[in-house]
Design a protein around this motif. Structure first.
Motif, PDB file in Angstrom:
ATOM      1  N   LEU A  22      39.628  36.920   6.065  1.00 50.00           N
ATOM      2  CA  LEU A  22      39.111  35.712   6.709  1.00 50.00           C
ATOM      3  C   LEU A  22      39.689  35.638   8.108  1.00 50.00           C
ATOM      4  N   ARG A  23      38.817  35.596   9.098  1.00 49.68           N
ATOM      5  CA  ARG A  23      39.260  35.474  10.491  1.00 49.68           C
ATOM      6  C   ARG A  23      39.615  34.018  10.765  1.00 49.68           C
ATOM      7  N   CYS A  24      40.819  33.814  11.275  1.00 55.97           N
ATOM      8  CA  CYS A  24      41.307  32.471  11.573  1.00 55.97           C
ATOM      9  C   CYS A  24      41.774  32.395  13.021  1.00 55.97           C
ATOM     10  N   GLU A  25      42.124  31.214  13.456  1.00 55.18           N
ATOM     11  CA  GLU A  25      42.534  30.992  14.841  1.00 55.18           C
ATOM     12  C   GLU A  25      43.768  31.816  15.228  1.00 55.18           C
ATOM     13  N   ASN A  26      44.700  31.984  14.287  1.00 51.50           N
ATOM     14  CA  ASN A  26      45.955  32.676  14.600  1.00 51.50           C
ATOM     15  C   ASN A  26      46.076  34.048  13.947  1.00 51.50           C
ATOM     16  N   LYS A  41      48.347  31.623   9.611  1.00 47.78           N
ATOM     17  CA  LYS A  41      47.188  32.141  10.346  1.00 47.78           C
ATOM     18  C   LYS A  41      46.016  31.165  10.362  1.00 47.78           C
ATOM     19  N   CYS A  42      45.801  30.466   9.237  1.00 45.74           N
ATOM     20  CA  CYS A  42      44.576  29.679   9.071  1.00 45.74           C
ATOM     21  C   CYS A  42      44.781  28.169   9.041  1.00 45.74           C
ATOM     22  N   GLY A  43      46.030  27.723   8.997  1.00 46.09           N
ATOM     23  CA  GLY A  43      46.288  26.293   8.919  1.00 46.09           C
ATOM     24  C   GLY A  43      46.245  25.791   7.485  1.00 46.09           C
ATOM     25  N   THR A  44      46.336  24.486   7.348  1.00 45.23           N
ATOM     26  CA  THR A  44      46.325  23.857   6.027  1.00 45.23           C
ATOM     27  C   THR A  44      44.906  23.877   5.469  1.00 45.23           C
ATOM     28  N   PRO A  45      44.731  24.294   4.205  1.00 47.23           N
ATOM     29  CA  PRO A  45      43.386  24.304   3.629  1.00 47.23           C
ATOM     30  C   PRO A  45      42.866  22.884   3.407  1.00 47.23           C
ATOM     31  N   TRP A  70      42.293  28.078  -2.694  1.00 45.42           N
ATOM     32  CA  TRP A  70      42.338  27.307  -1.457  1.00 45.42           C
ATOM     33  C   TRP A  70      40.946  27.312  -0.863  1.00 45.42           C
ATOM     34  N   VAL A  71      40.572  26.185  -0.241  1.00 41.92           N
ATOM     35  CA  VAL A  71      39.256  26.064   0.374  1.00 41.92           C
ATOM     36  C   VAL A  71      39.426  25.759   1.861  1.00 41.92           C
ATOM     37  N   TYR A  72      38.691  26.522   2.685  1.00 41.63           N
ATOM     38  CA  TYR A  72      38.634  26.285   4.128  1.00 41.63           C
ATOM     39  C   TYR A  72      37.174  26.068   4.511  1.00 41.63           C
ATOM     40  N   GLY A  73      36.937  25.128   5.430  1.00 39.96           N
ATOM     41  CA  GLY A  73      35.597  24.924   5.920  1.00 39.96           C
ATOM     42  C   GLY A  73      35.204  23.463   5.811  1.00 39.96           C
ATOM     43  N   PRO A  74      33.982  23.134   6.143  1.00 40.53           N
ATOM     44  CA  PRO A  74      32.991  24.096   6.603  1.00 40.53           C
ATOM     45  C   PRO A  74      33.303  24.609   8.015  1.00 40.53           C
ATOM     46  N   ARG A  75      32.966  25.850   8.226  1.00 42.03           N
ATOM     47  CA  ARG A  75      33.108  26.509   9.526  1.00 42.03           C
ATOM     48  C   ARG A  75      31.758  27.042   9.948  1.00 42.03           C
ATOM     49  N   GLU A  76      31.736  27.800  11.038  1.00 42.18           N
ATOM     50  CA  GLU A  76      30.550  28.457  11.601  1.00 42.18           C
ATOM     51  C   GLU A  76      29.285  28.256  10.775  1.00 42.18           C
ATOM     52  N   GLY A  77      28.488  27.311  11.163  1.00 37.56           N
ATOM     53  CA  GLY A  77      27.203  27.106  10.515  1.00 37.56           C
ATOM     54  C   GLY A  77      27.286  26.618   9.080  1.00 37.56           C
ATOM     55  N   GLY A  88      51.087  33.971  -5.659  1.00 37.19           N
ATOM     56  CA  GLY A  88      51.391  33.743  -4.256  1.00 37.19           C
ATOM     57  C   GLY A  88      50.827  34.773  -3.295  1.00 37.19           C
ATOM     58  N   ARG A  89      50.017  35.706  -3.797  1.00 33.82           N
ATOM     59  CA  ARG A  89      49.389  36.734  -2.950  1.00 33.82           C
ATOM     60  C   ARG A  89      47.879  36.556  -2.933  1.00 33.82           C
ATOM     61  N   LEU A  90      47.278  36.728  -1.762  1.00 30.43           N
ATOM     62  CA  LEU A  90      45.829  36.624  -1.617  1.00 30.43           C
ATOM     63  C   LEU A  90      45.175  37.830  -2.292  1.00 30.43           C
ATOM     64  N   VAL A  91      44.280  37.545  -3.253  1.00 30.50           N
ATOM     65  CA  VAL A  91      43.618  38.636  -3.966  1.00 30.50           C
ATOM     66  C   VAL A  91      42.115  38.682  -3.722  1.00 30.50           C
ATOM     67  N   ARG A  92      41.528  37.561  -3.232  1.00 29.21           N
ATOM     68  CA  ARG A  92      40.083  37.566  -3.018  1.00 29.21           C
ATOM     69  C   ARG A  92      39.690  36.475  -2.040  1.00 29.21           C
ATOM     70  N   VAL A  93      38.685  36.781  -1.225  1.00 29.57           N
ATOM     71  CA  VAL A  93      38.094  35.801  -0.310  1.00 29.57           C
ATOM     72  C   VAL A  93      36.584  35.799  -0.576  1.00 29.57           C
TER      73      VAL A  93
END
Length: 98
Positions: A22-26, A41-45, A70-77, A88-93
């Motif tokens: 996931l591309r984030c601001e940082n 990298k992505c801020g608070t979900p 964790w949920v992020y968005g809505p973003r781009e469109g 504690g490890r990211l396994v899927r987006v």
């Protein structure tokens, strides 16, 4: 038929890779990142929930680890992003427009 199938293989590989990060601001949050790295990298979900536990087998040891979404968005469109953490490890987006 075989030729068109071979031409599609690289597109499938690209599509599979697009769900791994996931591309984030940082920076870019990628599979294997720790939760704290993703938050940096992505801020608070928008939301985060414990959705269960899974068994993690390391060598001869088996332990239960927490599963979070964790949920992020809505973003781009209107795109929503759903990040799954195990132990504690990211396994899927995953992403979904809506």
């Amino acid at each position: 038929m075989k030729k068109s199938l071979l031409l599609c293989l690289p597109l499938w590989a690209i599509a599979a890779q697009s769900h791994a990060s996931l591309r984030c601001e940082n920076g870019i949050a990628s599979e294997g990142d720790r939760a704290v790295e993703v938050q940096t990298k992505c801020g608070t979900p928008v939301s985060s929930n414990v959705v269960g536990y899974v068994k993690d087998r390391t060598g001869n040891r088996t332990t239960e680890v927490e599963v979070q979404e964790w949920v992020y968005g809505p973003r781009e469109g209107g795109m929503m992003y759903f990040l799954r953490f195990e132990g504690g490890r990211l396994v899927r987006v995953d992403s979904k427009r809506g």
